[in-house]
Design a protein around this motif. Structure first.
Motif, PDB file in Angstrom:
ATOM      1  N   ALA A 234      27.540  27.931  57.666  1.00 22.76           N
ATOM      2  CA  ALA A 234      26.727  26.899  58.340  1.00 22.76           C
ATOM      3  C   ALA A 234      25.687  27.562  59.249  1.00 22.76           C
ATOM      4  CB  ALA A 234      27.624  25.963  59.151  1.00 22.76           C
ATOM      5  N   TYR A 235      26.056  28.670  59.862  1.00 24.83           N
ATOM      6  CA  TYR A 235      25.108  29.418  60.694  1.00 24.83           C
ATOM      7  C   TYR A 235      24.024  30.037  59.813  1.00 24.83           C
ATOM      8  CZ  TYR A 235      23.308  33.250  63.558  1.00 24.83           C
ATOM      9  OH  TYR A 235      22.483  34.128  64.206  1.00 24.83           O
ATOM     10  N   LEU A 236      24.432  30.551  58.654  1.00 24.21           N
ATOM     11  CA  LEU A 236      23.456  31.172  57.751  1.00 24.21           C
ATOM     12  C   LEU A 236      22.442  30.148  57.241  1.00 24.21           C
ATOM     13  CD1 LEU A 236      25.801  33.537  55.710  1.00 24.21           C
ATOM     14  CD2 LEU A 236      24.252  34.159  57.568  1.00 24.21           C
ATOM     15  N   LEU A 237      22.887  28.897  57.104  1.00 19.86           N
ATOM     16  CA  LEU A 237      21.947  27.852  56.674  1.00 19.86           C
ATOM     17  C   LEU A 237      20.831  27.670  57.694  1.00 19.86           C
ATOM     18  CD1 LEU A 237      24.412  25.124  55.315  1.00 19.86           C
ATOM     19  CD2 LEU A 237      22.807  26.470  53.965  1.00 19.86           C
ATOM     20  N   ARG A 238      21.166  27.950  58.946  1.00 22.82           N
ATOM     21  CA  ARG A 238      20.169  27.772  60.012  1.00 22.82           C
ATOM     22  C   ARG A 238      19.424  29.071  60.317  1.00 22.82           C
ATOM     23  NH1 ARG A 238      24.884  25.662  62.445  1.00 22.82           N
ATOM     24  NH2 ARG A 238      24.953  27.406  63.894  1.00 22.82           N
ATOM     25  N   SER A 239      19.973  30.189  59.899  1.00 26.83           N
ATOM     26  CA  SER A 239      19.408  31.490  60.284  1.00 26.83           C
ATOM     27  C   SER A 239      19.262  32.364  59.046  1.00 26.83           C
ATOM     28  CB  SER A 239      20.334  32.198  61.271  1.00 26.83           C
ATOM     29  OG  SER A 239      20.775  31.309  62.247  1.00 26.83           O
ATOM     30  N   LEU A 240      18.276  32.047  58.255  1.00 29.29           N
ATOM     31  CA  LEU A 240      18.131  32.736  56.969  1.00 29.29           C
ATOM     32  C   LEU A 240      18.060  34.265  57.080  1.00 29.29           C
ATOM     33  CD1 LEU A 240      15.781  30.311  55.035  1.00 29.29           C
ATOM     34  CD2 LEU A 240      18.269  30.500  54.965  1.00 29.29           C
ATOM     35  N   PRO A 241      17.373  34.816  58.087  1.00 28.82           N
ATOM     36  CA  PRO A 241      17.304  36.281  58.146  1.00 28.82           C
ATOM     37  C   PRO A 241      18.681  36.955  58.242  1.00 28.82           C
ATOM     38  CG  PRO A 241      15.693  35.303  59.618  1.00 28.82           C
ATOM     39  CD  PRO A 241      16.574  34.195  59.150  1.00 28.82           C
ATOM     40  N   GLU A 242      19.661  36.233  58.791  1.00 25.37           N
ATOM     41  CA  GLU A 242      20.994  36.834  58.937  1.00 25.37           C
ATOM     42  C   GLU A 242      21.704  36.980  57.593  1.00 25.37           C
ATOM     43  OE1 GLU A 242      20.935  38.107  61.581  1.00 25.37           O
ATOM     44  OE2 GLU A 242      21.538  36.909  63.313  1.00 25.37           O
ATOM     45  N   LYS A 243      21.133  36.362  56.563  1.00 27.84           N
ATOM     46  CA  LYS A 243      21.781  36.476  55.248  1.00 27.84           C
ATOM     47  C   LYS A 243      21.853  37.920  54.776  1.00 27.84           C
ATOM     48  CE  LYS A 243      21.407  32.144  52.913  1.00 27.84           C
ATOM     49  NZ  LYS A 243      20.920  31.525  51.690  1.00 27.84           N
ATOM     50  N   ALA A 244      20.867  38.702  55.138  1.00 23.80           N
ATOM     51  CA  ALA A 244      20.898  40.114  54.728  1.00 23.80           C
ATOM     52  C   ALA A 244      22.123  40.800  55.324  1.00 23.80           C
ATOM     53  CB  ALA A 244      19.618  40.807  55.159  1.00 23.80           C
ATOM     54  N   LYS A 245      22.444  40.425  56.577  1.00 26.66           N
ATOM     55  CA  LYS A 245      23.620  41.028  57.219  1.00 26.66           C
ATOM     56  C   LYS A 245      24.900  40.532  56.540  1.00 26.66           C
ATOM     57  CE  LYS A 245      21.376  41.425  61.679  1.00 26.66           C
ATOM     58  NZ  LYS A 245      21.239  40.743  62.977  1.00 26.66           N
ATOM     59  N   ALA A 246      24.917  39.244  56.210  1.00 25.55           N
ATOM     60  CA  ALA A 246      26.098  38.700  55.524  1.00 25.55           C
ATOM     61  C   ALA A 246      26.273  39.380  54.165  1.00 25.55           C
ATOM     62  CB  ALA A 246      25.967  37.193  55.367  1.00 25.55           C
ATOM     63  N   TRP A 247      25.157  39.675  53.534  1.00 24.30           N
ATOM     64  CA  TRP A 247      25.241  40.378  52.247  1.00 24.30           C
ATOM     65  C   TRP A 247      25.877  41.752  52.437  1.00 24.30           C
ATOM     66  CZ3 TRP A 247      25.846  40.281  47.374  1.00 24.30           C
ATOM     67  CH2 TRP A 247      25.548  41.393  46.589  1.00 24.30           C
ATOM     68  N   GLU A 248      25.477  42.447  53.498  1.00 25.10           N
ATOM     69  CA  GLU A 248      26.105  43.748  53.807  1.00 25.10           C
ATOM     70  C   GLU A 248      27.610  43.579  53.998  1.00 25.10           C
ATOM     71  OE1 GLU A 248      22.681  46.260  56.235  1.00 25.10           O
ATOM     72  OE2 GLU A 248      24.299  45.316  57.347  1.00 25.10           O
ATOM     73  N   ASP A 249      27.985  42.504  54.686  1.00 24.51           N
ATOM     74  CA  ASP A 249      29.408  42.274  54.945  1.00 24.51           C
ATOM     75  C   ASP A 249      30.169  42.028  53.641  1.00 24.51           C
ATOM     76  OD1 ASP A 249      28.729  42.469  57.617  1.00 24.51           O
ATOM     77  OD2 ASP A 249      28.589  40.288  57.895  1.00 24.51           O
ATOM     78  N   LEU A 250      29.536  41.279  52.736  1.00 23.46           N
ATOM     79  CA  LEU A 250      30.192  41.013  51.452  1.00 23.46           C
ATOM     80  C   LEU A 250      30.330  42.304  50.647  1.00 23.46           C
ATOM     81  CD1 LEU A 250      28.540  37.638  50.348  1.00 23.46           C
ATOM     82  CD2 LEU A 250      30.761  37.994  51.420  1.00 23.46           C
TER      83      LEU A 250
END
Ligand code: URA
Length: 264
Positions: A234-250
């Motif tokens: 839900a946070y990523l939906l609001r903060s698209l740039p953070e998706k790159a970090k989430a991708w690193e986490d995955l």
């Protein structure tokens, strides 16, 4: 935010989380090139390094261990069916008054991967299944990006089993009453890896008040189960740039499981 993305978002079509390459690359390829993925119509630059960050293993003190009460001790002995019945009938906090139904969890009950979110929202409360709203769609896309799918070697649960009214944040007392249920759920599923999504999941499982930003990239253990932390969809939906970090986490999560350094 770009107008087109905003428009797609209104229509419930964005952001997508889609690997450009059809299949997620095997873990050993991660040092070579991180695949590009798309967030809605915005191409998110692949993280500079998709190499798993340095591993720091930290054993978290289980929150329930300190003052285990009679209820927690009883819950810790339940079978999965008994636990489901316990949750269904639970009146341990005030959320039982406003819920439509409890939301236990969904997926493969002996999955290697366990996703832990925060609490059911309106759609989850109506359908009785975690992550079925917009955040759930993004979660499904995130799982697909690393070659996983809901229900296939993946189990999804929440810290709270009932919806907080108006989707407010969980209260400390609610988390405390629900924690023994989640602890038993995790013991019964016996995952190889837990991904704690968002502040409430991370702080509850790891008994910490640290920020997600400071917890990312480290390998923790919850009841001995390797645990990593990432942003909530839900946070990523609001903060698209953070998706790159989430991708690193995955990528980190996938490398951790593939690395074989963890035992079930
Ligand atoms: N957010 C969560 O943390 N869990 C859900 O089930 C839905 C939204």
């Amino acid at each position: 935010m770009n107008r087109r993305l905003e428009f797609l978002g209104e229509m419930g079509l964005a952001p997508l989380w889609r690997l450009r390459a059809r299949d997620a690359p095997p873990a050993e390829e991660q040092n070579q090139a991180a695949p590009e993925f798309e967030a809605g119509t915005v191409s998110v630059a692949a993280p500079a390094t998709a190499v798993p960050p340095p591993v720091v293993t930290l054993e978290a003190a289980p929150a329930a261990a300190a003052g285990a009460d009679q209820r927690s001790l009883r819950i810790a002995r339940l079978t999965l069916d008994e636990l489901k019945a316990e949750v269904k009938a639970c009146t341990a906090c005030g959320l039982c008054k406003s819920r439509t139904q409890t939301v236990f969890g969904v997926g493969d009950e002996s999955a290697d991967w366990l996703i832990v979110g925060e609490a059911p929202g309106a759609e989850e409360d109506a359908r009785g299944e975690p992550f079925v709203g917009q955040a759930g769609k993004l979660l499904d896309n995130m799982l697909a990006a690393i070659g996983l799918a809901r229900g296939e070697n993946v189990y999804i649960a929440n810290v709270l089993k009932c919806r907080p009214p108006g989707n407010r944040n969980p209260e400390a007392g609610e988390v405390a009453r629900c924690s023994p249920l989640l602890a038993r759920q995790i013991q019964l599923v016996q995952p190889k890896l837990i991904i704690a999504m968002g502040r409430f999941a991370a702080q509850t499982l790891l008994n910490s008040d640290a920020s997600i930003a400071s917890m990312r990239g480290k390998l923790y253990r919850y009841q001995g189960v390797p645990t990593i932390v990432t942003y909530h969809p839900a946070y990523l939906l609001r903060s698209l740039p953070e998706k790159a970090k989430a991708w690193e986490d995955l990528c980190f999560a996938r490398a951790t499981v593939a690395g074989g350094t963890i035992k079930k």
